[in-house]
Design an enzyme around this catalytic site. Structure first.
Site, short mmCIF file in Angstrom:
data_model
loop_
_atom_site.label_atom_id
_atom_site.label_comp_id
_atom_site.label_asym_id
_atom_site.label_seq_id
_atom_site.Cartn_x
_atom_site.Cartn_y
_atom_site.Cartn_z
N TYR A 1 0.85 -1.19 0.00
CA TYR A 1 0.00 0.00 0.00
C TYR A 1 0.89 1.24 0.00
O TYR A 1 1.84 1.34 0.79
CB TYR A 1 -0.88 0.01 1.26
CG TYR A 1 -1.70 1.27 1.39
CD1 TYR A 1 -3.00 1.32 0.90
CD2 TYR A 1 -1.18 2.41 1.99
CE1 TYR A 1 -3.76 2.48 1.00
CE2 TYR A 1 -1.93 3.57 2.09
CZ TYR A 1 -3.21 3.60 1.60
OH TYR A 1 -3.96 4.73 1.69
N GLU B 1 -3.70 7.28 -4.22
CA GLU B 1 -3.54 6.03 -3.48
C GLU B 1 -3.32 4.87 -4.44
O GLU B 1 -4.11 4.68 -5.37
CB GLU B 1 -4.80 5.78 -2.64
CG GLU B 1 -4.74 4.54 -1.79
CD GLU B 1 -6.04 4.32 -1.03
OE1 GLU B 1 -6.15 4.79 0.10
OE2 GLU B 1 -6.95 3.68 -1.60
#
Ligand code: GDP
Ligand code: MN
Length: 358
Positions: free
Chosen positions: A101, A180
């Site tokens: 992530y 993101e």
């Protein structure tokens, strides 16, 4: 405004990041008449402006050409949240070794761009604890890359440094509020690929970008995310009152998730829209609604509140203070639905505190 994955990936590719070589298929395409030449397996992805598509069945792997048509038509008809996709994204399936992530956000305390990372990316990222967070600049991307490399238990600092630099430049140049990558995939060939991308652009910068043509349009409502993980959401009218409401929540010792000025022309649709955006935050425990109505009409806001309670599942408790134009009509409407209101913001915040600390 929120970009769709394929729109975000186009921007990433231009900025030198590696994304799968995908193509877009309109949801209403007739695949029996469309010629597609693919190397299987592929992944078919619903292009809806909301996360959790994988878990909802909106990301499917197709291994044989015979199954492409049925999978595409299933995904085209699958509603995720409130959304049906206008387009599907078809990409070669990745050979995934690890999923990480990585994201960039604006740190409003330091007025810098903050990098957030976690070794374990993918669909369960919400359950992760101990995210790595550091404010970065172009000068520090080297040292940050070293830390992230260790963090990912990798050794290829150069690859990650290039990714961080490109993400940073892309964030700045495109006036992003959020970028993101989840997951950032390590493939069997040793290359990091941006397998999914979520981008939020700053609507206030739209005038600088005549080339911004996306499925979503810049919002007419002045909505700003302050803290994705905040527990208290706010809805107010007028920028001054909206700021004061956010400040009051913070002064009361709680984390406001958002700033929202529904504006003078707040009506049922815009308020309902606001509720829906708030529902995308994962940790909301209370919504404070603070309306001092002049041009705005309390009864319209009340209607929106009632509709929201009917239409939105798991709506957290509302703490409502209404005053001004058409207040009596609003009070009657809300009373009929047994929705309580309070007379001051202070009283709302006291009640919110008890709710949040439960
Ligand atoms: P999201 O659920 O909306 O975040 O959609 P993602 O694009 O992140 O996909 C969800 C999950 O699908 C990923 O975390 C992967 O574990 C899995 N997946 C398996 N194969 C692939 C692939 O080839 N590409 C992508 N993007 N995801 C894959
Ligand atoms: Mn994802």
């Amino acid at each position: 405004m929120r970009l769709l994955e394929y729109e975000a990936k186009k921007i990433l590719a231009k900025a030198g990041l590696i994304v799968p070589a995908g193509f877009i298929l309109p949801s209403d395409s007739d695949l029996s008449k469309t010629h597609v030449d693919l190397h299987y397996p592929v992944v078919v992805k619903s292009q809806v402006p909301i996360g959790g598509r994988g878990k909802a069945g909106g990301v499917q792997i197709v291994t044989h050409h015979d199954d492409l048509r049925s999978t595409c038509s299933n995904i085209a008809r699958l509603k995720i949240g409130d959304h049906l996709p206008t387009n599907l994204l078809i990409e070669p399936k990745l050979d995934i070794i690890r999923e990480h992530y990585l994201s960039l956000v604006i740190n409003r305390d330091t007025a810098l761009i903050q990098l957030i990372a976690h070794k374990n990316g993918g669909v369960e990222v919400e359950t992760n604890k101990n995210f790595y967070r550091e404010d970065i600049t172009l000068n520090t991307s080297g040292s940050v890359a070293q830390k992230i490399t260790n963090f990912f238990e990798d050794t290829d600092v150069h690859q990650l440094e290039k990714i961080i630099r490109n993400l940073f430049a892309c964030f700045v140049e495109n006036d992003m509020l959020l970028l993101e990558i989840n997951p950032l995939v390590m493939t069997t060939s040793g290359t990091y690929i941006c397998a999914d991308a979520k981008v939020e652009l700053d609507d206030a910068a739209a005038f600088r970008h005549p080339d911004w043509h996306f499925e979503d349009k810049p919002s007419e409502v002045n909505f700003v995310t302050l803290d994705q993980n905040g527990m208290v959401a706010t809805i107010a009218n007028g920028a001054g009152l909206a700021m004061a409401t956010v400040d009051a929540v913070a002064s009361a010792g709680m984390r406001p998730a958002n700033f929202l000025d529904v504006g003078g022309g707040a009506n049922k649709d815009s308020v309902l829209q606001a509720f829906k955006r708030i529902m995308e935050y994962p940790h909301i425990k209370a919504i404070v609604i603070n309306i001092f109505a002049g041009i705005t009409r309390c009864d319209e806001v009340a209607q929106a509140i009632i509709t929201a309670r009917h239409e939105i599942n798991n709506l957290p408790p509302l703490f409502i203070r209404l005053a001004g134009t058409k207040f009596e009509a609003a009070a009657t409407l809300l009373e009929q639905q047994q929705i309580p209101t309070l007379t001051t913001l202070e009283a709302c915040l006291e009640a919110v505190k008890q709710q949040v600390n439960e």
